[in-house]
Motif scaffolding. Structure first.
Motif, PDB file in Angstrom:
ATOM      1  N   THR A 181      41.524  41.331  38.841  1.00 15.69           N
ATOM      2  CA  THR A 181      40.248  40.673  38.529  1.00 15.69           C
ATOM      3  C   THR A 181      40.168  39.263  39.106  1.00 15.69           C
ATOM      4  O   THR A 181      39.067  38.728  39.266  1.00 15.69           O
ATOM      5  CB  THR A 181      40.033  40.617  37.007  1.00 15.69           C
ATOM      6  OG1 THR A 181      41.192  40.056  36.380  1.00 15.69           O
ATOM      7  CG2 THR A 181      39.767  42.006  36.443  1.00 15.69           C
ATOM      8  N   ALA A 213      37.874  38.176  42.201  1.00 10.94           N
ATOM      9  CA  ALA A 213      36.476  37.738  42.116  1.00 10.94           C
ATOM     10  C   ALA A 213      36.336  36.258  42.473  1.00 10.94           C
ATOM     11  O   ALA A 213      35.225  35.797  42.747  1.00 10.94           O
ATOM     12  CB  ALA A 213      35.934  37.984  40.710  1.00 10.94           C
ATOM     13  N   TRP A 219      36.155  42.868  45.797  1.00  8.51           N
ATOM     14  CA  TRP A 219      35.483  41.746  45.113  1.00  8.51           C
ATOM     15  C   TRP A 219      34.480  42.259  44.086  1.00  8.51           C
ATOM     16  O   TRP A 219      34.459  41.812  42.940  1.00  8.51           O
ATOM     17  CB  TRP A 219      34.771  40.852  46.139  1.00  8.51           C
ATOM     18  CG  TRP A 219      34.056  39.707  45.489  1.00  8.51           C
ATOM     19  CD1 TRP A 219      34.595  38.505  45.149  1.00  8.51           C
ATOM     20  CD2 TRP A 219      32.685  39.675  45.077  1.00  8.51           C
ATOM     21  NE1 TRP A 219      33.648  37.717  44.540  1.00  8.51           N
ATOM     22  CE2 TRP A 219      32.464  38.408  44.486  1.00  8.51           C
ATOM     23  CE3 TRP A 219      31.628  40.576  45.148  1.00  8.51           C
ATOM     24  CZ2 TRP A 219      31.219  38.034  43.969  1.00  8.51           C
ATOM     25  CZ3 TRP A 219      30.390  40.210  44.632  1.00  8.51           C
ATOM     26  CH2 TRP A 219      30.196  38.951  44.057  1.00  8.51           C
ATOM     27  N   GLU A 272      34.474  41.928  39.906  1.00  8.45           N
ATOM     28  CA  GLU A 272      33.343  41.415  39.129  1.00  8.45           C
ATOM     29  C   GLU A 272      32.952  42.404  38.032  1.00  8.45           C
ATOM     30  O   GLU A 272      32.654  42.016  36.897  1.00  8.45           O
ATOM     31  CB  GLU A 272      32.149  41.153  40.044  1.00  8.45           C
ATOM     32  CG  GLU A 272      32.311  39.955  40.967  1.00  8.45           C
ATOM     33  CD  GLU A 272      32.067  38.644  40.235  1.00  8.45           C
ATOM     34  OE1 GLU A 272      31.693  38.670  39.047  1.00  8.45           O
ATOM     35  OE2 GLU A 272      32.256  37.575  40.848  1.00  8.45           O
ATOM     36  N   TRP A 309      33.762  41.091  34.345  1.00  9.86           N
ATOM     37  CA  TRP A 309      32.592  40.436  33.746  1.00  9.86           C
ATOM     38  C   TRP A 309      31.351  41.333  33.678  1.00  9.86           C
ATOM     39  O   TRP A 309      30.245  40.842  33.497  1.00  9.86           O
ATOM     40  CB  TRP A 309      32.271  39.167  34.540  1.00  9.86           C
ATOM     41  CG  TRP A 309      33.393  38.186  34.436  1.00  9.86           C
ATOM     42  CD1 TRP A 309      33.549  37.206  33.497  1.00  9.86           C
ATOM     43  CD2 TRP A 309      34.544  38.099  35.296  1.00  9.86           C
ATOM     44  NE1 TRP A 309      34.723  36.528  33.706  1.00  9.86           N
ATOM     45  CE2 TRP A 309      35.361  37.049  34.802  1.00  9.86           C
ATOM     46  CE3 TRP A 309      34.968  38.803  36.419  1.00  9.86           C
ATOM     47  CZ2 TRP A 309      36.556  36.700  35.403  1.00  9.86           C
ATOM     48  CZ3 TRP A 309      36.170  38.460  37.011  1.00  9.86           C
ATOM     49  CH2 TRP A 309      36.957  37.408  36.514  1.00  9.86           C
ATOM     50  N   ARG A 323      29.503  42.928  35.823  1.00 10.44           N
ATOM     51  CA  ARG A 323      28.432  42.503  36.719  1.00 10.44           C
ATOM     52  C   ARG A 323      27.932  43.641  37.611  1.00 10.44           C
ATOM     53  O   ARG A 323      27.592  43.421  38.762  1.00 10.44           O
ATOM     54  CB  ARG A 323      28.898  41.344  37.596  1.00 10.44           C
ATOM     55  CG  ARG A 323      29.149  40.043  36.841  1.00 10.44           C
ATOM     56  CD  ARG A 323      29.473  38.946  37.820  1.00 10.44           C
ATOM     57  NE  ARG A 323      29.950  37.733  37.192  1.00 10.44           N
ATOM     58  CZ  ARG A 323      29.172  36.701  36.865  1.00 10.44           C
ATOM     59  NH1 ARG A 323      27.884  36.786  37.089  1.00 10.44           N
ATOM     60  NH2 ARG A 323      29.679  35.626  36.314  1.00 10.44           N
ATOM     61  N   SER A 376      21.778  42.161  37.988  1.00 11.24           N
ATOM     62  CA  SER A 376      23.119  42.350  37.452  1.00 11.24           C
ATOM     63  C   SER A 376      22.999  43.002  36.073  1.00 11.24           C
ATOM     64  O   SER A 376      21.899  43.148  35.545  1.00 11.24           O
ATOM     65  CB  SER A 376      23.831  41.009  37.347  1.00 11.24           C
ATOM     66  OG  SER A 376      25.147  41.164  36.868  1.00 11.24           O
TER      67      SER A 376
END
Length: 377
Positions: A71, A74, A231, A235, A239, A241, A311
């Motif tokens: 993670t 990111a 990447w 994300e 999180w 996203r 998002s």
């Protein structure tokens, strides 16, 4: 000093804007330092502990161990590399990151004076989330590089603009949107001129520099993970996203706003409410740029609003807005508006004064949230 893109504060002398902005920078940094000091005393913690919450932990981990945790991919490598360099020179990484943020905030404010006037720069320095421009986060460094890239491109110094944009791309994925904005600046400079295509190509060639920086990081992530979407996956895993529709993104954010949804952490609901306000400001700023025919600024902010708006929920928009300089230009225009009617003008000044005072209070509260380890976006 070159003329402001948005014509705020243009009647001031060359020296006065920087005296004003310098004073606001000093006062705002002292206020933020006071909050950090209070958190140190109240929590019996060291300086490094107080300024190393949330994303700072990721930057420190990358600086020390590389991208050992998936993670962490990111986060772009620019700040961790600088922190690691500071450590090799004997400077504690938390201290190095704070110094870098303070220097970055100075450079960003100076560039913002050139872009949108001194009032916009002052409003940026006292933004509610200004704490992130005074601790080891990437906001101040990215804004410094991005704002100067915009200034230099506007003045047709494309080699220097490309260098600054490349630097910005080492700090945040927002560099991708910066490249798009610079590309639009190039179009506005040459459109309807003789030999415009050649002139446009000569400008766009320089944008290969920041594109190469982003491409280099993508190649690196592929080399260590074997995935071209490392990447994005980081994300999503860290999180939430992932992509969704604007209606769903708003609804998911709205569901996170009640304090009851976060037992024992009431501040989280308030921060998500602020995310919605920040999104609204970004949307209004983009529309304002469109109405003012500031095409490059419209593209720069508008695409980011779309990205955040699609998002899974609005997260970290409160920090991202620090890079949306057209929003601060719009706010500066409202602050400096002078109605012709004397009574209305007095009422407007009083209202502006109250709002600015409230903004400073919110900035202090936000700094307290971060410094005490509470959720702060």
């Amino acid at each position: 000093m070159s003329q402001s893109l948005f014509d705020n504060g243009r009647t001031l002398s060359i020296r006065r804007p920087f005296v004003l902005v310098g004073g606001v920078w000093l006062i705002s940094r002292l206020l933020l330092a006071s909050v950090v000091a209070a958190a140190m005393i109240g929590g019996n913690q060291s300086f490094s502990q107080v300024v190393s919450h949330w994303d700072v932990q990721h930057f420190l981990a990358i600086a020390q161990h590389g991208y050992a945790v998936p993670t962490d991919q990111a986060f772009f490598p620019g700040l961790p590399a600088l922190l690691a360099l500071g450590a090799r020179l004997g400077v504690p990484m938390a201290v190095a990151g704070t110094v870098l943020a303070l220097v970055g905030s100075v450079l960003a404010a100076v560039a913002l004076v050139r872009l949108a006037g001194p009032v916009a720069a002052c409003l940026w320095l006292i933004a509610p989330t200004a704490i992130f421009t005074a601790v080891p986060y990437t906001e101040a460094l990215f804004c410094a590089a991005a704002f100067w890239a915009w200034c230099l491109a506007r003045d047709e110094h494309w080699a220097a603009a490309a260098a600054c944009a490349g630097l910005a791309c080492t700090f945040r994925v927002s560099g991708l949107f910066l490249i798009g904005g610079l590309g639009l600046i190039a179009i506005t400079q040459v459109w309807r001129t003789r030999g415009w295509l050649k002139s446009l190509v000569l400008r766009w060639v320089w944008l290969l520099v920041p594109i190469a920086v982003l491409g280099g990081y993508e190649l690196y992530l592929h080399a260590i993970s074997g995935s071209w979407t490392a990447w994005l996956q980081a994300e999503q895993d860290g999180w939430a996203r992932g992509f969704t529709t604007p209606a769903q993104a708003f609804w998911h954010t709205l569901q996170a706003t009640p304090m009851a949804a976060w037992p024992g952490r009431p501040e989280v609901g308030w921060v998500f409410r602020a995310e919605i306000i920040s999104m609204a400001l970004g949307l209004v700023g983009a529309v304002w740029c469109l109405c003012k025919r500031q095409w490059a600024a419209f593209g720069f902010v508008g695409v980011q609003v779309i990205a955040f708006g699609t998002s899974w929920w609005y997260m970290s928009v409160n920090r991202a807005i620090l890079g949306w300089f057209p929003v601060f230009a719009l706010l500066a225009g409202l602050v400096t508006w002078r109605p012709r009617n004397d009574h209305l003008r007095l009422a407007w000044r009083i209202g502006v004064g109250v709002i600015i005072a409230a903004d400073v209070v919110i900035m202090i509260i936000w700094a307290w949230l971060f410094s005490t380890g509470r959720w702060a976006s």
